[in-house]
Design a protein around this motif. Structure first.
Motif, PDB file in Angstrom:
ATOM      1  N   MET A 343      71.625   8.923  62.276  1.00  0.00           N
ATOM      2  CA  MET A 343      70.749   9.635  63.195  1.00  0.00           C
ATOM      3  C   MET A 343      69.414   9.821  62.479  1.00  0.00           C
ATOM      4  O   MET A 343      69.367  10.397  61.389  1.00  0.00           O
ATOM      5  CB  MET A 343      71.330  10.998  63.598  1.00  0.00           C
ATOM      6  N   ARG A 344      68.350   9.337  63.091  1.00  0.00           N
ATOM      7  CA  ARG A 344      67.026   9.381  62.456  1.00  0.00           C
ATOM      8  C   ARG A 344      66.234  10.576  62.973  1.00  0.00           C
ATOM      9  O   ARG A 344      65.919  10.667  64.159  1.00  0.00           O
ATOM     10  CB  ARG A 344      66.257   8.082  62.738  1.00  0.00           C
ATOM     11  N   GLY A 345      65.927  11.501  62.062  1.00  0.00           N
ATOM     12  CA  GLY A 345      65.153  12.672  62.419  1.00  0.00           C
ATOM     13  C   GLY A 345      63.756  12.614  61.842  1.00  0.00           C
ATOM     14  O   GLY A 345      63.455  11.786  60.974  1.00  0.00           O
ATOM     15  N   SER A 346      62.886  13.507  62.304  1.00  0.00           N
ATOM     16  CA  SER A 346      61.511  13.538  61.799  1.00  0.00           C
ATOM     17  C   SER A 346      61.451  14.034  60.361  1.00  0.00           C
ATOM     18  O   SER A 346      60.490  13.749  59.639  1.00  0.00           O
ATOM     19  CB  SER A 346      60.635  14.405  62.696  1.00  0.00           C
ATOM     20  N   LYS A 347      62.494  14.764  59.905  1.00  0.00           N
ATOM     21  CA  LYS A 347      62.499  15.269  58.537  1.00  0.00           C
ATOM     22  C   LYS A 347      63.543  14.592  57.647  1.00  0.00           C
ATOM     23  O   LYS A 347      63.373  14.554  56.431  1.00  0.00           O
ATOM     24  CB  LYS A 347      62.752  16.781  58.531  1.00  0.00           C
ATOM     25  N   ALA A 348      64.614  14.105  58.241  1.00  0.00           N
ATOM     26  CA  ALA A 348      65.660  13.471  57.433  1.00  0.00           C
ATOM     27  C   ALA A 348      66.523  12.578  58.324  1.00  0.00           C
ATOM     28  O   ALA A 348      66.605  12.763  59.544  1.00  0.00           O
ATOM     29  CB  ALA A 348      66.540  14.523  56.755  1.00  0.00           C
TER      30      ALA A 348
END
Length: 458
Positions: A343-348
């Motif tokens: 899962m690609r997040g804006s922070k990690a």
């Protein structure tokens, strides 16, 4: 036709409950337990695994209706193994009817209030529809539909279930695998994950890949698969089978408790390809000396080709997603079925890996993106919220970020997840309803898989 009583109560774990989901509060004796299971045509080992555990709300007598043959006998033998094991034996009492009219007989008798289904997927959707039409709750193994016609019938079944005030639910065991659960929980923490990215077709925001094997060990014994398991007209292709779990996990993790609909899905591409088996490999897992006639069209020069592999690329509410299932004949030494997820997040990025480096055990990693000098401090503070829900989990620094270390008490194995699903289903039966988002999201899930199959076949 044959009726017999065996000291093996099949599948009672999930299904036993009062008709129409009206639950009695009496719990003292077997006769007053609110759930009474009917196991219909068990042909997949998942039916057995539901009965590996006993349940407080489920009567120990299970009524089984099936055609006579090796599949129902294998199911009963496995339940008997659970009944006679030395450690925490079960006490199922199987009441078995076999005969060509098994379905009609079950619908006429209706000796229980929950129908358990795990077997031939070509027949399953019809079993579902007839059961809910008869006012019976249904707990079904995945997939509940394997093609477009099945999907339309499944939609009708959900409408019938609502009309008859019964609960139709599928067995999504992967929600209970601890790394999947924690990946979802960490994604809720903005200081850890940020926001789920939109992604691109080449780099989806959320990807899941599952690797499975035809030859495997279940409950300590080599698994014998029915010949029809290799016929995609009966079992379903990989793109609509195991991918059901992966599509479900994406919906569940990316949009928790959000009602979804087919209009939220945009299919971009889909593909399917075969796994090839030799006659000796087929014999090893089926105990059959020759290919049955229904597999003839899939055999060339003695090699059986099965469309067991599939990939779907799509968007869900504008988020790019990808699911892929792969089937090999046998796992490497020390390995088993494996799972990969990001899962690609804006922070990690939150990544589950289960390769050789992880000793083939699923492990969850937090890998920061960007250069936030305060990220480590914020991570530690936000992680405590998740740790409060799952005491004992910790963070361990590594070269790319952090590994989530998970105590063994949470790693109970795939087979134990069936009891967890059963217990959750029994909670819903007691409440008389599913969460508002479950039915629309099941419909959306099976729309995604069956439409992807149509696309891949073109």
């Amino acid at each position: 036709m044959l009726k017999k009583s065996l000291s093996v109560l099949a599948l009672a774990p999930l299904l036993v409950m009062n008709q129409g989901c009206n639950t009695s509060k009496e719990t003292a004796t077997e006769s007053t337990k609110p759930l009474h299971l009917i196991v219909l045509d068990p042909g997949h080992f998942h039916a057995d695994l539901l009965q590996k555990t006993i349940y407080d709300q489920v009567d120990s007598t299970v009524h089984v209706y099936a055609p006579d043959g090796p599949e129902v006998k294998a199911y009963l033998a496995k339940v008997d193994q659970y009944n006679t094991r030395a450690d925490s034996p079960t006490n199922w009492n199987e009441q078995v009817y076999t005969g060509p009219d098994y379905l009609e007989k079950m619908l006429a008798d209706k000796p229980g209030n929950v129908v358990v289904l795990a077997g031939n997927n070509q027949k399953k959707t019809n079993y579902i529809k007839q059961s809910v039409d008869a006012g019976l709750n249904v707990l079904a193994d995945k997939p509940m539909a394997i093609d477009a016609a099945g999907f339309e019938l499944l939609k009708d079944a959900f409408a019938s279930a609502e009309k008859n005030n019964v609960l139709l639910y599928d067995i999504m065991t992967e929600r209970y695998e601890i790394t999947n659960t924690l990946q979802k929980e960490l994604a809720k923490q903005a200081d850890i994950f940020g926001e789920l990215q939109k992604g691109t077709p080449s780099q989806p925001a959320i990807s899941k890949e599952s690797v499975h094997h035809f030859s495997k060990i279940v409950s300590g014994s080599p698994l014998v698969r029915p010949s029809w398991f290799f016929d995609t007209k009966q079992q379903g292709e990989g793109i609509v089978d195991v991918n059901t779990h992966l599509v479900d996990l994406i919906q569940w993790a990316a949009f928790p408790e959000v009602k979804l609909s087919p209009s939220d899905v945009n299919l971009i591409s889909a593909r399917r390809w075969t796994t090839d088996l030799t006659p000796s490999q087929f014999k090893l897992v089926t105990k059959q000396d020759t290919y049955p006639d229904f597999l003839t069209s899939s055999v060339k020069d003695s090699t059986l080709s099965v469309y067991a592999n599939g990939e779907i690329n799509y968007t869900l509410k504008g988020i790019h997603a990808q699911v892929k299932v792969l089937w090999n004949f046998q796992a490497p030494e020390g390995a088993g079925d494996t799972h990969y997820s990001i899962m690609r997040g804006s922070k990690a990025n939150l990544i589950i890996r289960q390769g050789k480096e992880q000793n083939y055990k699923p492990m969850l990693y937090v890998e920061p993106v960007g250069s936030d000098a305060n990220y480590a401090q914020n991570l530690e503070a936000a992680f405590k919220k998740v740790e409060a829900l799952y005491p004992g989990i910790t963070l361990k620094k590594d070269a790319k970020g952090w590994q989530v270390e998970i105590p063994k008490k949470y790693d109970n194995g795939h087979e134990a997840h069936f009891a967890q699903v059963a217990n959750k289903y029994m909670e819903y039966l007691k409440d008389g309803k599913l969460p508002d988002w479950e039915v629309p999201n099941m419909i959306t899930k099976y729309y995604t898989t069956t439409k992807a199959l149509e696309m891949a076949e073109k």
